[in-house]
Motif scaffolding. Structure first.
Motif, short mmCIF file in Angstrom:
data_model
loop_
_atom_site.label_atom_id
_atom_site.label_comp_id
_atom_site.label_asym_id
_atom_site.label_seq_id
_atom_site.Cartn_x
_atom_site.Cartn_y
_atom_site.Cartn_z
N ASP A 1 -2.88 6.69 -2.17
CA ASP A 1 -3.52 6.41 -0.24
C ASP A 1 -3.55 4.36 -0.82
OD1 ASP A 1 -5.92 4.77 -2.65
OD2 ASP A 1 -6.49 7.10 -2.67
N SER A 2 -4.12 4.49 0.62
CA SER A 2 -3.87 3.28 1.34
C SER A 2 -4.50 2.10 0.20
CB SER A 2 -4.51 2.88 2.69
OG SER A 2 -6.08 3.30 2.40
N ARG A 3 -5.91 2.21 -0.50
CA ARG A 3 -6.87 1.91 -1.97
C ARG A 3 -5.69 1.19 -3.43
NH1 ARG A 3 -10.40 5.69 -1.18
NH2 ARG A 3 -10.39 6.04 -3.85
N GLY A 4 -5.19 1.69 -2.95
CA GLY A 4 -3.45 1.11 -4.38
C GLY A 4 -3.53 2.90 -5.32
N SER A 5 -4.56 3.31 -5.28
CA SER A 5 -4.75 4.67 -6.37
C SER A 5 -2.93 5.11 -6.14
CB SER A 5 -5.68 6.30 -5.65
OG SER A 5 -7.23 5.70 -5.08
N GLU B 1 -4.76 4.58 -12.22
CA GLU B 1 -4.60 3.05 -11.47
C GLU B 1 -3.35 1.82 -11.84
OE1 GLU B 1 -6.66 2.73 -9.29
OE2 GLU B 1 -7.85 5.20 -9.74
N THR C 1 2.22 4.75 -4.22
CA THR C 1 0.95 5.53 -4.53
C THR C 1 0.52 6.34 -3.93
OG1 THR C 1 1.56 3.40 -2.26
CG2 THR C 1 0.69 2.83 -4.09
N SER D 1 1.02 -1.23 -0.05
CA SER D 1 -0.05 0.07 -0.19
C SER D 1 0.69 1.14 -0.22
CB SER D 1 -0.96 -0.06 1.15
OG SER D 1 -0.16 -0.45 2.29
#
Length: 153
Positions: free
Chosen positions: A85-89, A115, A83, A56
């Protein structure tokens, strides 16, 4: 204008050294610059982008040269993928400085937000481009092209 990275390879002392002309845009800003590099750098970039992100807070950094005048480099190039953010963006940061004295200095820096799947696809393009069989590659969030610049229109 959309996000894109377009790279033209101009044969130069291959297979060891390459001359690359980068044309980049983040949708708001665009630029074009040129530099020389070792041909094996394309493989190094491909290997990291194909599996990005590994976690992440993953960051990939590829640099050539320096902007410090005492280091006496002809130019500075930074290609950084990270990255956001923690969502992988993720985003791609590109910085280039020609290290010329004023008023001839040119500096460009921009980020392309994207992405991970698009970054992985960019890695696959770099891998194919590293074979030095084609002269041109073009990438955007939605499409990829590798071949002759005259075929891309």
């Amino acid at each position: 204008m959309s996000n894109y990275v377009k790279i033209e390879r101009i044969p130069y002392e291959e297979p060891y050294h390459i001359q690359l002309v980068w044309n980049i845009s983040n949708g708001n800003t665009s630029s074009c610059f040129e530099f020389y590099d070792n041909a094996d750098s394309l493989i190094k970039i491909a290997e990291r982008l194909e599996c990005f992100p590994r976690h992440s807070s993953d960051v990939f950094l590829y640099e050539i040269g320096s902007e410090k005048s005492e280091d006496r480099f002809a130019y500075y190039f930074r290609f950084r993928v990270f990255t956001t953010d923690s969502r992988g963006s993720s985003a791609i940061q590109i910085r280039f400085c020609n290290n010329n004295e004023l008023p001839h200095r040119e500096i460009v820096e921009l980020c392309i937000q994207t992405e991970p799947a698009a970054i992985n696809r960019l890695g696959k393009l770099f891998r194919e481009f590293s074979k030095l069989d084609t002269e041109y590659m073009a990438w955007s969030e939605i499409e990829s092209f590798i071949g002759s610049k005259s075929e891309y229109a």
